[in-house]
Design an enzyme around this catalytic site. Structure first.
Site, short mmCIF file in Angstrom:
data_model
loop_
_atom_site.label_atom_id
_atom_site.label_comp_id
_atom_site.label_asym_id
_atom_site.label_seq_id
_atom_site.Cartn_x
_atom_site.Cartn_y
_atom_site.Cartn_z
CD GLU A 342 -8.23 -31.73 -12.61
OE1 GLU A 342 -7.96 -31.53 -11.75
OE2 GLU A 342 -9.37 -31.20 -13.15
C1 ACM Z 1 -6.75 -27.93 -14.63
O1 ACM Z 1 -6.47 -27.15 -13.53
N1 ACM Z 1 -7.19 -29.15 -14.63
C2 ACM Z 1 -6.12 -27.73 -15.91
#
Ligand code: ACM
Length: 729
Positions: A342
């Site tokens: 992310e």
């Molecule tokens: C995640 O759920 N960002 C690893």
């Protein structure tokens, strides 16, 4: 809602999007009926109403039983050490606690006089390791039980099975005569606990390690750093934990204590230091390693945030070399997790120096820049003798093959990595923070039946991990968000792939859930405690009734419906309510049986009437209870809905019993009230509505029963009562 908050909501939803499409995909995996029958026949043979979880690889029930009395004792044969003796001592304490029998802690000196002989050949790995031999065999006849294992870890796994085999009847406690030969399907069976969004004291971690051992999980993935907290003491860079943690961090002595505790139970401890994104808390102390000038503050919200380490500066790598080197010395596991998820690279896009660096090096986008960063980190980890693991996002043509991929985006992404030669583990499907029922996690297989992998590629799929992301869990509630559902995931990762009977899984899950309480897990007892706190009273009855048929909203809708920060108390009704209501499951199953009994409508009728009466009584008493407790205000609309649900159900039952159909206006009115009740409130939703809708529709469809078979009629009613397919978030 502020603009900024709206953006954050969208970002929280992003994680949900991948996971949602995955769950839709996995729901098609539920087996067609003939296969299911075959599997059930096989399970009837193998588990035969034993309460074993995970189900062993192979099992034969023999005739006879081994009585369990206070003269129970254990002898050790061949190899022994402190870890094995401690494991036996814990087993004795637990079995004594369960049976209320005073047992001698002394080991028997004479093997032939012992009730349980534990025969072990060697210690196993000094540091619990991937692929360690965890196999064991257990044979019980009417005189003796014999547990044989090549390693102490195998013996520890077998002791857990021994504990689960204990049964009781009017003749006392006993173990069934049996032959078990057991080993795991996958070598990597983990639980991630995010201690960064909310800090969890070491007592919480220890009891969860005990629970992990009870269901044969073997990797504790310790998610130690996040935007919202930096939770490990660094002696090289003490400002990291002092400025990044609100004082809530683990000292290095505590880390060693947890590692030793886990090792005693044959569990690896793998730390995660999430970089280059998810790193706001690092930058509070060291803004100079960020990609924007700062200053930075510990993040209090939930979502995806912009701060990211600057991958273009040598200073950053020098810092990470020293820090990760320090952590490599602290954590003995062969693997170190670098996160990598992310990172949207917004700070990178806006930083002219970073843009110039990319141009100069021919790095075409942020993904490639992160791959450059990962290669640098990989070299650092190699220097410190660690193998690298990261989330899906680290997968890139430039990523060396000895990196391991942890997939949160789905089995397809994992299979893609395996085809490219990478080892991987699955977490998509095991996101327990989505608050989904155990049955949904249970059907997610790291190697789905339709995966087109060669045997060699399939071998690269090492297993999986349940993920307890920490946004909405506190030390008081975390156990109930992990357990008992994670035991179903543990079974998926340990047991043969054809162990898939959901009903039998739930039957065993509720037994295991109570056994976990022996280890100090609070998933059951804190339910009552939270309800008592909310009512400020010992008499929680009506609230307990309401709470027993609602569940927290699924996916990540809680945040949208009931915005909170990391500083908010997690003591509301949504925090007490369980993710997978056993009461609702029972009710729904009774409605199934009742309608299948058409046109008689006698099966389970009195149970249903009794339950609906109880809901109606509770809804009447909830009003005054809520008046007394301002903390419960948000439950008022739910209390009103409960009354509507109970009334609809009771009236429908009465039409069905008398065989006279209601007027059309009655059904319309009831269905409209049920639609209203189906809307989530206080981030909670009733999970019995579809069944009550079925009762209402069944009543109004009574006349059709004259012109079709009961089976056709039932199918029609079920179709009419089905909620519309959920909209994609
Ligand atoms: C995640 O759920 N960002 C690893």
């Amino acid at each position: 809602m502020s603009g900024e908050m709206k953006v954050k909501h969208l970002r929280v939803m992003k994680r949900a999007n991948y996971l949602y499409s995955l769950l839709i995909a996995t729901s098609f995996l539920s087996l067609p009926l003939p296969t299911q029958n075959r599997v059930m026949a096989q399970q009837a043979m193998t588990s035969d109403h034993l309460d074993l979880m995970p189900v062993p690889a192979s099992l034969q029930i023999q005739t006879g039983r081994l009585p369990f009395t206070r003269s129970f004792n254990v002898a050790i044969k061949n190899y022994t050490d402190d870890r094995l003796r401690a494991g036996i001592a814990r087993m004795l304490t637990r079995i004594a606690g369960r049976t209320v029998l005073t047992l001698s802690p002394e080991l028997a000196t004479d093997e032939s006089a012992a009730i349980l002989v534990v025969q072990c050949e060697r210690a196993g790995e000094i540091i619990p390791s991937l692929g360690e031999n965890e196999s064991y065999s257990l044979e019980i006849n009417d005189k003796q039980a014999r547990l044989v294992a090549p390693t102490v870890v195998g013996a520890l796994r077998g002791l857990e099975t021994f504990l689960q085999l204990l049964q009781g009847d009017r003749d006392g406690y006993y173990l069934p005569a049996i032959k078990i030969q057991d080993q795991p399907r996958f070598p990597w069976r983990g639980l991630l606990i995010d201690v960064a969004r909310h800090y969890e004291p070491i007592e919480v971690l220890k009891r969860n390690l005990d629970a992990m051992a009870a269901v044969k999980l073997n990797v504790f993935h310790w998610h130690l750093t996040e935007d919202q907290g930096f939770r490990v003491e660094s002696k090289k860079f003490p400002r990291l934990h002092t400025l990044g943690s609100d004082g809530l961090f683990y000292t290095q002595d505590q880390v060693r204590e947890i590692i030793a505790y886990a090792r005693d139970r044959g569990i690896r401890v793998m730390p995660e230091f999430d970089i280059p994104g998810h790193s706001t808390s690092w930058l509070v102390a060291y803004p100079e390693f960020g990609s924007a000038p700062g200053p930075y503050k510990i993040e209090r919200g939930a979502g995806i945030f912009e701060p990211a380490l600057d991958p273009t500066r040598e200073q950053t790598y020098k810092f990470l070399d020293t820090f990760l080197g320090e952590m490599a010395g602290l954590f003995p596991d062969a693997y170190m997790h670098i996160g990598g998820d992310e990172n949207e690279g917004k700070q990178w896009d806006r930083n002219p120096q970073i843009q110039a660096f990319m141009k100069e090096k021919g790095i075409k986008d942020n993904h490639a820049l992160q791959a450059y960063f990962n290669q640098r980190i990989l070299k650092i980890l190699q220097k410190h003798h660690k193998k690298m693991i990261g989330w899906d996002e680290i997968l890139h043509p430039d990523l060396p093959q000895d990196a391991v991929i942890q997939s949160w985006r789905g089995p397809a992404s994992l299979a893609e990595a395996a085809k490219k030669g990478y080892n991987g583990i699955l977490s998509a499907g095991y996101y327990i923070d989505l608050v989904l029922p155990a049955s949904q996690h249970y059907v997610a297989d790291p190697i789905p039946a339709d995966a087109s992998l060669t045997p060699e590629e399939a071998k690269r799929i090492l297993g999986g991990e349940a993920t307890m992301w920490g946004e909405w869990v506190s030390p008081e509630t975390i156990d109930s968000r992990i357990w008992p559902r994670t035991a179903a995931i543990a079974e998926r990762l340990w047991s043969p792939r054809n162990v898939t009977d959901i009903e039998d899984m739930y039957r065993r899950l509720s037994v295991i859930s109570r056994q976990l309480e022996e280890l100090g897990l609070t998933h059951e007892k804190n339910y009552g405690m939270l309800l008592r706190r909310l009512t400020a009273s010992e008499n929680t009855g009506p609230l307990r009734t309401l709470a027993s048929i609602v569940e927290p909203v699924k996916q990540y809708r809680r945040y949208q419906m009931r915005p909170q920060t990391m500083l908010s108390p997690l003591t509301g009704l949504v925090d007490a309510a369980r993710p997978d209501s056993e009461t609702a499951r029972q009710f729904n199953s009774n409605v199934d049986a009742f309608l299948a009994d058409a046109p008689r409508f006698t099966l389970f009728r009195s149970d249903l009437e009794h339950t609906l009466d109880e809901w109606q009584a509770a809804s009447r008493r909830l009003g005054p209870m809520i008046d007394q407790s301002p903390a419960l205000q948000e439950a008022r609309p739910l209390a009103n809905n409960l009354s509507a649900i109970a009334e609809a159900g009771l009236e429908a039952l009465s039409y069905l019993s008398s065989g006279s159909a209601p007027a059309a206006e009655w059904s319309q009115k009831q269905l409209a009230r049920l639609d209203e009740a189906a809307k989530p409130k206080a981030a909670l939703e009733f999970v019995v509505i579809t069944s009550v809708r079925r009762l209402v529709i069944a009543a109004s469809e009574l006349p059709q029963l004259r012109s079709m078979t009961p089976a056709e009629w039932n199918k029609r009613v079920t179709t009419m009562a089905s909620p519309p397919a959920p909209a994609k978030p």
